[in-house]
Design a protein around this motif. Structure first.
Motif, PDB file in Angstrom:
ATOM      1  N   LEU A 119       0.839  -1.201   0.000  1.00 61.88           N
ATOM      2  CA  LEU A 119       0.000   0.000   0.000  1.00 61.88           C
ATOM      3  C   LEU A 119       0.878   1.258   0.000  1.00 61.88           C
ATOM      4  O   LEU A 119       0.699   2.170  -0.818  1.00 61.88           O
TER       5      LEU A 119
ATOM      6  N   ILE B  30       1.173   4.082  -3.046  1.00 62.70           N
ATOM      7  CA  ILE B  30       0.798   5.481  -2.812  1.00 62.70           C
ATOM      8  C   ILE B  30       1.976   6.393  -3.159  1.00 62.70           C
ATOM      9  O   ILE B  30       1.808   7.472  -3.710  1.00 62.70           O
ATOM     10  N   SER B  31       3.168   5.930  -2.812  1.00 61.43           N
ATOM     11  CA  SER B  31       4.353   6.782  -2.960  1.00 61.43           C
ATOM     12  C   SER B  31       4.786   6.978  -4.394  1.00 61.43           C
ATOM     13  O   SER B  31       5.433   7.977  -4.706  1.00 61.43           O
TER      14      SER B  31
ATOM     15  N   ASP C  23      14.931   9.459  -1.415  1.00 60.08           N
ATOM     16  CA  ASP C  23      13.733  10.291  -1.564  1.00 60.08           C
ATOM     17  C   ASP C  23      12.493   9.470  -1.193  1.00 60.08           C
ATOM     18  O   ASP C  23      11.601   9.940  -0.476  1.00 60.08           O
ATOM     19  N   PHE C  24      12.483   8.231  -1.645  1.00 63.31           N
ATOM     20  CA  PHE C  24      11.364   7.337  -1.333  1.00 63.31           C
ATOM     21  C   PHE C  24      11.287   7.087   0.173  1.00 63.31           C
ATOM     22  O   PHE C  24      10.242   7.304   0.793  1.00 63.31           O
TER      23      PHE C  24
ATOM     24  N   ASN D 124      12.554   8.704   2.701  1.00 64.83           N
ATOM     25  CA  ASN D 124      12.247   9.935   3.452  1.00 64.83           C
ATOM     26  C   ASN D 124      10.767  10.278   3.400  1.00 64.83           C
ATOM     27  O   ASN D 124      10.213  10.777   4.377  1.00 64.83           O
ATOM     28  N   ASN D 125      10.148  10.036   2.265  1.00 67.58           N
ATOM     29  CA  ASN D 125       8.742  10.413   2.117  1.00 67.58           C
ATOM     30  C   ASN D 125       7.777   9.360   2.660  1.00 67.58           C
ATOM     31  O   ASN D 125       6.708   9.697   3.161  1.00 67.58           O
ATOM     32  N   VAL D 126       8.155   8.099   2.572  1.00 70.77           N
ATOM     33  CA  VAL D 126       7.276   7.041   3.108  1.00 70.77           C
ATOM     34  C   VAL D 126       7.105   7.221   4.611  1.00 70.77           C
ATOM     35  O   VAL D 126       6.085   6.815   5.179  1.00 70.77           O
TER      36      VAL D 126
ATOM     37  N   LYS E  90       6.205   9.692   6.084  1.00 73.53           N
ATOM     38  CA  LYS E  90       4.940  10.401   6.334  1.00 73.53           C
ATOM     39  C   LYS E  90       3.783   9.410   6.473  1.00 73.53           C
ATOM     40  O   LYS E  90       2.887   9.593   7.285  1.00 73.53           O
ATOM     41  N   LEU E  91       3.819   8.370   5.628  1.00 70.69           N
ATOM     42  CA  LEU E  91       2.767   7.347   5.718  1.00 70.69           C
ATOM     43  C   LEU E  91       2.901   6.554   7.016  1.00 70.69           C
ATOM     44  O   LEU E  91       1.909   6.193   7.646  1.00 70.69           O
TER      45      LEU E  91
ATOM     46  N   GLN F  14       4.031   7.771   9.780  1.00 71.70           N
ATOM     47  CA  GLN F  14       3.515   8.662  10.826  1.00 71.70           C
ATOM     48  C   GLN F  14       1.984   8.663  10.841  1.00 71.70           C
ATOM     49  O   GLN F  14       1.371   8.762  11.898  1.00 71.70           O
ATOM     50  N   SER F  15       1.377   8.535   9.658  1.00 70.22           N
ATOM     51  CA  SER F  15      -0.081   8.655   9.567  1.00 70.22           C
ATOM     52  C   SER F  15      -0.795   7.502  10.274  1.00 70.22           C
ATOM     53  O   SER F  15      -1.967   7.611  10.591  1.00 70.22           O
ATOM     54  N   ARG F  16      -0.098   6.386  10.523  1.00 72.20           N
ATOM     55  CA  ARG F  16      -0.743   5.274  11.266  1.00 72.20           C
ATOM     56  C   ARG F  16       0.033   4.969  12.555  1.00 72.20           C
ATOM     57  O   ARG F  16      -0.146   3.931  13.170  1.00 72.20           O
ATOM     58  N   ILE F  17       0.865   5.901  12.931  1.00 73.51           N
ATOM     59  CA  ILE F  17       1.599   5.959  14.200  1.00 73.51           C
ATOM     60  C   ILE F  17       2.661   4.859  14.365  1.00 73.51           C
ATOM     61  O   ILE F  17       3.835   5.180  14.406  1.00 73.51           O
ATOM     62  N   CYS F  18       2.265   3.596  14.443  1.00 70.30           N
ATOM     63  CA  CYS F  18       3.305   2.557  14.588  1.00 70.30           C
ATOM     64  C   CYS F  18       2.742   1.166  14.307  1.00 70.30           C
ATOM     65  O   CYS F  18       1.549   0.959  14.397  1.00 70.30           O
TER      66      CYS F  18
END
Lengths: 399, 399
Positions: free
Chosen positions: B102, B106-107, B253-254, B256-258, B260-261, B263-267
């Motif tokens: 997933l 998304i990334s 780059d990948f 570093n940006n993943v 964020k995803l 973080q969006s579901r915490i852990c």
């Protein structure tokens, strides 16, 4: 190669910018009283660990896509005892409240669709919406009136043909606001008359103080087919690391289709569900004691904050957060200054700047969230340090 | 109120249609040998349960967004011992392989973007792509040549300006195909010359038989910035219910940006990560024994299948599945017929129809997947029943 626009557009978590400063301050030997994460210090009930110890299959197998039926049944019982009518087959287990939110948003919105949400808002709403190409239209609230809702006209002005739902967080993180029955009814009317879904994130349901009558959106009969409840054991039973949440809805089309999303990730963690079943059997006294403990902490922090000069803050009704507007040029700058240039007897306090909790740019620059998740002594000391730091801060303003 | 188009467009899991027939057959007292789910019968190593029993914090707290650093480090060690170079900070823990997939999709893709994937494909690819408004362009393979890849020209013809990546499943579920070095190099060249990402789902990496040289896409130096590895402990250590997977990539780059995803579901779940750390410390003998056990099962099932008249099937090189084309009008109809109208000494066998494993409509109608996840005696009996059922089936065809 470039990544997707949606991933580049997603924000990082709000405390990310502060992390290197926090680490540096720690390296220098500063002690930090941490009030910036919503991680409770309350003990997880023993039953959780006992259940897991006693559940030892030979093969740790996949569970049911929709979650362990036993867990769905104890959650149904929990709701019914609260006067909220959900049968077990109207409840799906999710991997934390965050997955419940993700699944709900995917199910009601296509890319480009909109949902209204009260700001300041839980930062995950922003992040998850961007990941799904959904626009959040902000119902802006402010510290001056305790972050309560604007009038109906202002809210309805935000609705257009692409609006699919309203996302409420009741009680609210970060503000601690519990919506009054009047507000709950107003939102319900808007939902009904505009034919919208209502996603109500009620993970802080047990954290409502002073016998305030709490009305779940799932109790409003006339919108029962519109309501999707997002829920979690994380705060309720101090089991954040278990990642067990749930969706509940009486809308059959919604429940039938969300099952596809449940299938797409196979199942929630098997062991943690076993623990969660026991958590829901915890004697009710536990939730009362926890509620009482947080109420005392809230009263303490609010009492001390409201005596500080220049702070704008109303007494929040729920959750375990207080938001306040500080007499500073910029809350994040103030916090960084504290980490770098201030200490009181070797100690500092760390709060969350809440600019990132606003969907609208430029709002909330002077506001912070205080998570009162530590014992009273530590909270008292934290407020003492905050007051001293505010006095010493060179860019203090009389707002 | 209508739900989103994306949720309506998502397919249900392939076995959903069979479930009521399976339940009815069971009610009638039929014994079903279940070879339709990829749930191994191999014991989960004791270390998993011991670690969880010994980890008893007072508060089951959130873990790190990116996963427990200790787990990230043992996974890095595991990769390096396999000749795959990933440092621990190039590895992020996910909630199962499904979340790794997933997050990867998304990334790299915005709504409307495309990825190529080999069909028949793991059904989740279809589901997750639809949930994210991503189009899967199918690289079609067939039972006649063991589901190996078509030539480069055929694959490149599927690429256009909206194509962002290729999604490989190596070894493949459902076909058990392990791609040859020639195929791995061809795909790598296509990726490099068309500037694509390569998501390689290698959760069956340990299930490659007969000393076949297995090359991970992460070992191809020239595409190292293009490769995203999707991985999981589920099959490797028979711990499907733990929901612990990971992403690995050298593309900064990948990664570093993943975050964020993440973080969006915490852990990911805290306890299951503690168990997973121990799993990666399991003596290597364990993986060898498991591999040997599955190789024997494959040989048995393939041996028996290939003697049955009218079956098209090549010996698969990996995973724990065999796909075969049956001499019937329609595989799903045949399976339903077996549940309703057939039995041999009170027993039937249940397989997966794989029509739903094809992204292209109308393909795979006569093919089934056999998950050889049971002991040899049961597998032998299952093949005996299958053969008898095929002889008795009224709509048998000479394909």
């Amino acid at each position: 190669m470039k990544l997707s626009n949606r991933i580049y557009d997603m924000p990082f978590s709000g405390t990310r910018k502060l992390t290197p400063y926090i680490e540096k301050a720690k390296e220098k030997g500063k002690k930090i009283i941490e009030l910036y994460v919503g991680q409770p210090d309350i003990k997880t009930p023993e039953g959780f660990f006992d259940a897991i110890k006693n559940f030892k299959p030979e093969v740790l197998a996949y569970g049911a896509n929709n979650g362990n039926p036993k867990l769905r049944k104890v959650i149904s019982k929990y709701y019914k005892e609260k006067g909220i009518d959900f049968d077990w087959d109207e409840i799906l287990i999710t991997i934390g409240g965050s997955e419940a939110l993700l699944f709900s948003l995917i199910s009601i919105c296509d890319p480009g669709d909109k949902v209204l949400a009260v700001e300041p808002l839980y930062t995950d709403y922003n992040t998850i919406a961007k990941e799904l190409n959904i626009d959040i239209k902000a119902i802006t609230t402010s510290p001056e009136n305790g972050y309560h809702l604007p009038d109906r006209e202002a809210i309805e002005a935000l609705i257009d043909k692409d609006t699919k739902g309203i996302l409420m967080n009741h009680p609210n993180n970060p503000t601690g606001t519990v919506y009054t029955d009047e507000e709950v009814n107003m939102i319900s009317d808007i939902v009904l008359e505009n034919d919208l879904f209502l996603i109500s994130d009620e993970v802080y349901r047990e954290f409502v103080y002073e016998g305030l009558e709490y009305t779940s959106f799932a109790q409003i009969e006339k919108i029962k087919d519109h309501v999707i409840i997002v829920d979690s054991i994380s705060k309720r039973y101090s089991a954040c690391g278990a990642r067990i949440g749930n969706i509940a809805s009486k809308n059959k089309d919604f429940i039938n289709n969300v099952v596809k999303l449940c299938q797409s990730r196979i199942c929630p963690p098997t062991l943690d569900q076993e623990g969660a079943i026991e958590l829901y059997k915890t004697p009710k006294e536990y939730l009362k004691e926890v509620n009482n403990e947080y109420r005392k902490r809230r009263d303490l922090v609010y009492g001390l904050l409201s005596k500080m000069e220049g702070i704008v803050c109303q007494k929040p009704e729920g959750a375990f957060y207080i938001c306040a507007k500080l007499p500073v040029d910029n809350a994040e700058k103030f916090l960084i200054w504290m980490l770098e240039n201030f200490e009181d007897n070797g100690e500092v306090v760390m709060l969350s700047p809440i600019e990132g909790f606003y969907a609208s740019e430029g709002l909330g620059t002077k506001e912070v969230r205080i998570a009162y998740v530590l014992e009273e002594d530590k909270l008292k000391r934290a407020m003492e340090i905050l007051e001293k730091a505010l006095v010493s801060y060179p860019n203090r303003t009389n707002y």
